[in-house]
Design a protein around this motif. Structure first.
Motif: not given
Length: 376
Positions: A19-30
């Motif tokens: 879950y937290h790895q997915a959130q990191q990907m979302r933050v990086l993309a944004a």
């Protein structure tokens, strides 16, 4: 804790990590979308996260693809249905595909991925990609062939991995030749294992025998103290492009070396002296800075100094060409320094201070060229 409870706890934490790895990907993309058009915005991320430039670029590219081209993969990662490795497999295998083809691969692979191991999923993904894009697979095979190369990876305890990236048939043929020679050379009285003989055969074939027409002269930079050289100390040596090596190996390499003197501080192990008033540093000063700094000075970068460009911290002629105003920067970070708002200073020779466009401060202090590890 009962076995069932242990396994449940393990699965729970695995899902939390995903879950937290997915959130990191979302933050990086944004963040990447927000900074679109800024050439060196990734330098700020690399410094803040203590990532290398290559890893930062790779993570940003993956984040953007997961957010746009592989949204179901990112959702599955967020839910803990797959782990980061499996998300990575889908990203790697669909990078060259169009959005439509990537969606087809994603749909077919994710249907089975939760119940497969990472290796099984990788095999499945390969088969699906080849099926949905056979012509593209042929083209990519030709592109991969054009990317053939060699490299070296530093390992532990005076060892390194030398590798070659080759078309499968050539790599197989090379291995078979090495294996055949090794089996001919290996005798019942030879204490080496067959794997050891194969490794020695590779080195013998590449370096040849000194004095023959096929021999190629190579130069290694090795730093060693006088006490170690004379056998009076077990202080480690330093091999440029690799790192610390044992005293025994340093003495062995010193046996056939051409020596250039480099004075070091007996207490700190830091190199001393050199300097000039000209723009282009002389060979001796180059070697001095290479040995002192060892790698590109940008935060987190580990590219060897002798493969980097020497930079004047304070631009010449306002700054001198001296040990106090020079530092190695790889080509990429040299451009970052001169084309962005990053500020670099060198308060003392070999000690670099960086201020990023976001206002964060990073320091790179010199490591002793020779010496024991500092006390904890």
């Amino acid at each position: 804790m009962e076995d069932v409870e242990f396994l449940d706890a393990l699965a729970y934490h695995d899902k939390q990590i995903a879950y937290h790895q997915a959130q990191q990907m979302r933050v990086l993309a944004a963040y990447a979308i927000k900074c679109e058009g800024e050439e060196f915005f990734d330098a700020e991320i690399a410094a803040a996260m203590r990532w290398t430039t290559r890893w930062t670029t790779d993570q940003i590219a993956m984040a953007l693809d997961l957010a746009s081209k592989l949204p179901q993969t990112l959702n599955a990662l967020e839910k803990g249905e797959i782990d980061f490795y499996k998300a990575r497999v889908l990203y790697d295998k669909t990078v060259p595909l169009s959005a439509d083809l990537a969606a087809q691969v994603e749909q077919r692979v994710l249907a089975k991925a939760p119940d497969q191991t990472g290796a099984q999923m990788r095999q499945l993904t390969n088969r699906v990609v080849m099926r949905v894009d056979p012509e593209g697979h042929k083209e990519r095979a030709e592109m991969r062939k054009a990317q053939r190369c060699t490299g070296i990876d530093a390992m532990e305890e005076d060892m390194a991995r030398f590798w070659a990236y080759l078309p499968a048939h050539l790599a197989t043929a090379c291995y078979q030749r090495v294996d055949a020679i090794a089996r001919q050379v290996k005798t019942p009285t030879d204490p080496r294992t067959l794997d050891q003989v194969r490794a020695d055969v590779v080195a013998d074939l590449l370096l040849a025998t000194p004095g023959t027409e096929s021999a190629v002269k190579v130069e290694l930079y090795v730093a060693i103290s006088a006490a170690t050289l004379m056998g009076l100390s077990g202080q480690p040596g330093e091999l440029a492009g690799y790192g610390p090596i044992t005293a025994d190996l340093a003495r062995e390499l010193a046996g056939d070396s051409t020596w250039r003197r480099l004075l070091t501080d007996p207490i700190t192990g830091e190199p001393l002296e050199f300097g000039t008033s000209t723009y282009r540093p002389p060979a001796a000063l180059k070697r001095f800075v290479w040995t002192r700094d060892r790698t590109c000075r940008f935060p987190g970068c580990t590219r060897p100094a002798h493969r980097s460009e020497l930079d004047h911290t304070v631009p010449f002629p306002f700054g001198s060409t001296s040990k106090a105003n020079l530092g190695p920067f790889c080509k990429h970070h040299h451009r970052v320094k001169h084309r962005t708002a990053w500020q670099v200073s060198q308060p003392k020779p070999g000690r670099f201070c960086f201020r990023s466009p976001a206002g964060k401060t990073y320091r790179r202090d010199p490591e002793p060229v020779l010496g024991d590890l500092p006390p904890f």
